[in-house]
Design a protein around this motif. Sequence first.
Motif, PDB file in Angstrom:
ATOM      1  N   ILE A 141       5.233   0.354  -5.955  1.00  0.00           N
ATOM      2  CA  ILE A 141       5.185  -0.923  -5.246  1.00  0.00           C
ATOM      3  C   ILE A 141       4.773  -0.717  -3.796  1.00  0.00           C
ATOM      4  N   ARG A 142       5.281   0.335  -3.161  1.00  0.00           N
ATOM      5  CA  ARG A 142       4.903   0.590  -1.760  1.00  0.00           C
ATOM      6  C   ARG A 142       3.411   0.876  -1.630  1.00  0.00           C
ATOM      7  N   ASN A 143       2.809   1.434  -2.661  1.00  0.00           N
ATOM      8  CA  ASN A 143       1.363   1.673  -2.628  1.00  0.00           C
ATOM      9  C   ASN A 143       0.568   0.375  -2.649  1.00  0.00           C
ATOM     10  N   MET A 144       1.122  -0.676  -3.237  1.00  0.00           N
ATOM     11  CA  MET A 144       0.414  -1.954  -3.369  1.00  0.00           C
ATOM     12  C   MET A 144       0.823  -2.955  -2.291  1.00  0.00           C
ATOM     13  N   ALA A 145       2.111  -3.005  -1.966  1.00  0.00           N
ATOM     14  CA  ALA A 145       2.624  -4.022  -1.043  1.00  0.00           C
ATOM     15  C   ALA A 145       2.035  -3.836   0.350  1.00  0.00           C
ATOM     16  N   THR A 146       1.792  -4.938   1.035  1.00  0.00           N
ATOM     17  CA  THR A 146       1.171  -4.897   2.354  1.00  0.00           C
ATOM     18  C   THR A 146       2.168  -5.286   3.440  1.00  0.00           C
ATOM     19  N   THR A 147       1.798  -5.000   4.681  1.00  0.00           N
ATOM     20  CA  THR A 147       2.648  -5.324   5.818  1.00  0.00           C
ATOM     21  C   THR A 147       2.899  -6.828   5.903  1.00  0.00           C
ATOM     22  N   GLY A 148       1.831  -7.607   5.807  1.00  0.00           N
ATOM     23  CA  GLY A 148       1.990  -9.059   5.869  1.00  0.00           C
ATOM     24  C   GLY A 148       2.786  -9.602   4.706  1.00  0.00           C
TER      25      GLY A 148
END
Length: 342
Positions: free
Chosen positions: A103-110
């Motif tokens: 998930i961290r690889n896909m999830a973005t800052t915004g």
Amino acid sequence: MKTFTYTRASTVAEAAKRATPAGAMPIAGGTNLLDLAKPELINPDQIIDITRLPDLNTVTRTSDGTVHIGALVPNADLAAHPLIRQHYPVLSRAILSGASPQIRNMATTGGNLLQRTRCIPFYDPAARCNKRTPGAGCDALHGPNRMNAILGGSPSCIAVNPSDMAVALRVLDATIHVTTAAGTTRTIPIADFHLLPGNTPDHETRLERGDIITGLTLPPPPPGRQVYRKVRDRASYAFALVSVAAIIDADPTPDASPHIRSARFALGGIATKPWRIPAAEAALADQPLTRDALNRAADLTLAGASGHGENDFKIPLARRTLTHVIAHTARNPIPMDPSGAT
């Protein structure tokens, strides 16, 4: 899942205009939006892909020490970035404490800033939820509320904010940059970004329809050791019961209690938004580390805290976690690992 149309925006201005109509939603990593769309907890008519927008996937530092983070920087990349690891380890550690590597690889800052609550009634179409359906009622108040808020709630909603990253950003005084549908830009301090539920729990942030988060800035890091501590039910891929992001600047003295020059701390897992009380920090400033000082800070931080049955345990847990983090960090001002976090 309800049928929707898919378009791809090539500029921020185009994305903002396309996201203006009701039922239109921008998508980047999609790790939360698709979670909600599959069981039709949300029903977008149009999805606007913003993953190809230019200049939103970098981390840069200016000559004055300010760091700018693009809204499309993946969480994994942000946590591993040398600038973040060196100067803002509390942010790196908070991100690594959340979700799974995939998930961290896909999830973005915004997207992380906009993720929805994990309240059980919110995810149950058969339950009443004012956040999902305004005016329906709140089944969490007298039902399954172990993960819910003890601070910042209202008779309409006690859903907790789920973000680890936002807690770290709160203690770092981040500023969020937004482009509007009209083509103008504005900034929102992280302290003002998330809204308390009040009578309108469906209004979660200061964003207006058509607003696109383009990035955020971090001021130069304040002095002190940075720590992120998360208490959860299991060691990984679990949301916080209580979390603390802290920056403690202390002067250890031999054979005596450390002297705290300044303290910053924000809590997650216990409130409807990242929780930071400046008066509690001020109570520790220029003070020796004593049990009385820690208790005063905890009292101010948790003033008004109220459990709702299953989550009553969060009040003493938050107190113990906060005081332990402050005391441990003040007594050990030198980072214990290369990232500077624990």
